[in-house]
Every structure is written in C-alpha cells, then in structure tokens.
Design a protein around this motif. Structure first.
Motif, mmCIF file in Angstrom:
data_model
loop_
_atom_site.group_PDB
_atom_site.id
_atom_site.type_symbol
_atom_site.label_atom_id
_atom_site.label_comp_id
_atom_site.label_asym_id
_atom_site.label_seq_id
_atom_site.Cartn_x
_atom_site.Cartn_y
_atom_site.Cartn_z
ATOM 1 N N ASN A 32 10.188 16.450 -14.341
ATOM 2 C CA ASN A 32 11.500 17.011 -14.663
ATOM 3 C C ASN A 32 12.679 16.155 -14.242
ATOM 4 O O ASN A 32 13.785 16.340 -14.745
ATOM 5 C CB ASN A 32 11.634 18.397 -14.016
ATOM 6 N N ARG A 33 12.447 15.214 -13.315
ATOM 7 C CA ARG A 33 13.565 14.370 -12.904
ATOM 8 C C ARG A 33 13.065 13.078 -12.265
ATOM 9 O O ARG A 33 11.887 12.949 -11.946
ATOM 10 C CB ARG A 33 14.473 15.122 -11.930
ATOM 11 N N HIS A 34 13.990 12.155 -12.105
ATOM 12 C CA HIS A 34 13.650 10.859 -11.514
ATOM 13 C C HIS A 34 13.270 11.036 -10.044
ATOM 14 O O HIS A 34 13.852 11.862 -9.339
ATOM 15 C CB HIS A 34 14.847 9.912 -11.622
#
Length: 206
Positions: A32-34
């Motif tokens: 979902n995210r870095h």
C-alpha cells in the motif's frame, strides 16, 4: 562450554524469527505504500523463503507470501531498473489465444501479431519502449532467452509465484527485475491488466 553454545544458538534462532517477522510485516505494508530498506528485507525473505513458504502453506496461502515479496522487490528495484539499457519483457504463454497460430522456438512463442490476444498490443508496446518481448512456455525457457543478448533488466508478467521464482533466479545473474502480477492463475485464459502494463512501462522509462 556446551551451555554457552546452546544459549548462542537459542539467541540466533530467536533473532532470526524476529527478523523474519519484521521483514514479513514490512512486505505486507509495501502493498500500500513505499517502505524503507526494501532491498534489505527482500533479501531476508529470500534467505528464509523455504521455511516461510511451509508456514504459509500450513496456516495460510503461500501465494500471499510471493505477492508480498514481489511488492517489496519492486520497490527495491524500481530506481535501478530506470538506469538500465538492455531490457526484455518476459510473459507467460497462457495469456495467448487458445487458437494461437504462432510457432514456438527455444526462446518461446513467436508472436505474428494476428490480433487474437493481448500479445499483438504488447509486441507493439515492447518496440515503442525499447524492450525485447519473449513469450515463454515455462521458466526454463528464460535460460535460452539469456543467451540471446546481454540483458541488464527484465520486466516480468506472471502469477505471483512465478514472478518471485524468476526474480530470485535472475538476481544471481545481476539482472534487475520488476514484476506485474496477472489477474488470475492457471495454464490458459489468464489475463493481465493492460493499463497496468502501460502504466509500468511509462513509470520505468528513463
């Protein structure tokens, strides 16, 4: 002395479990995210892959582990991929039409752009973005592909298991990889989100 060795072994074992758990948590977040240190944690999961695979097989779905690992490796490899020059796209033959008229060679299916499946468009896109397109009937065909040219990057389209398997294999050959998961698994009638492929090609353009 034996007591000391026993304590050290126990400490190493517990630290290994903790490290693997942290790496799994980070890989799950990467969907979902870095995340930071993606390459480091990807290396840890590669090292513990077999016991982790067994754990997921017993208590969950092993495809989840592969999905998390591919996501983590994509984050780790993205910037390095952009710096590469000799690139290829490796795709599975299961996405082609059931009545595909193309012939097969030692490097895979030779698309003739008949328009019956997505490969007609992918062939054009590969030329546009300066990739060589290979439609393989198994991961063993990758060995023949590597003899064609001295590639330094591979954009992979496959199920999560095959993506992770090939990513691990090409890592030892110093080829930067990036994976695009298919929408479904199987031996025929599989699909990939075409818009996602184009988005990835644009994102990885130098």
């Amino acid at each position: 002395m034996y007591r000391t060795i026993g304590i050290l072994v126990t400490i190493v074992f517990l630290l290994s479990i903790l490290l693997a758990f942290v790496a799994l948590t980070v890989s799950r977040i990467s969907l979902n995210r870095h995340v930071w240190l993606a390459g480091f944690f990807a290396g840890i999961l590669d090292f513990f892959y077999m016991p982790l695979k067994y754990f997921f097989y017993k208590f969950s779905d092993p495809r989840i582990l592969d999905k998390w690992m591919v996501s983590l490796k994509n984050i780790s490899n993205r910037n390095d991929f952009r710096k590469t020059q000799k690139r290829m796209i490796i795709t599975p033959h299961c996405m082609r039409s059931m009545d595909c008229p193309a012939s097969s060679t030692k490097t895979g299916i030779q698309c003739i752009s008949c328009g019956k499946c997505i490969f007609s468009k992918l062939k054009e896109d590969a030329d546009k973005y300066r990739y060589d397109l290979y439609i393989v009937t198994g991961s063993s065909f990758v060995k023949h592909v590597l003899k064609e040219k001295n590639y330094d990057a591979a954009l992979l389209i496959a199920c999560d298991y095959e993506l992770n398997k090939v990513m691990m294999g090409l890592k030892g050959k110093k080829i930067v990889t990036y994976g695009i998961p298919m929408l479904n698994d199987g031996c025929f009638n599989t699909e990939v989100e075409y818009e996602k492929v184009i988005e990835t090609l644009e994102m990885l353009s130098d």
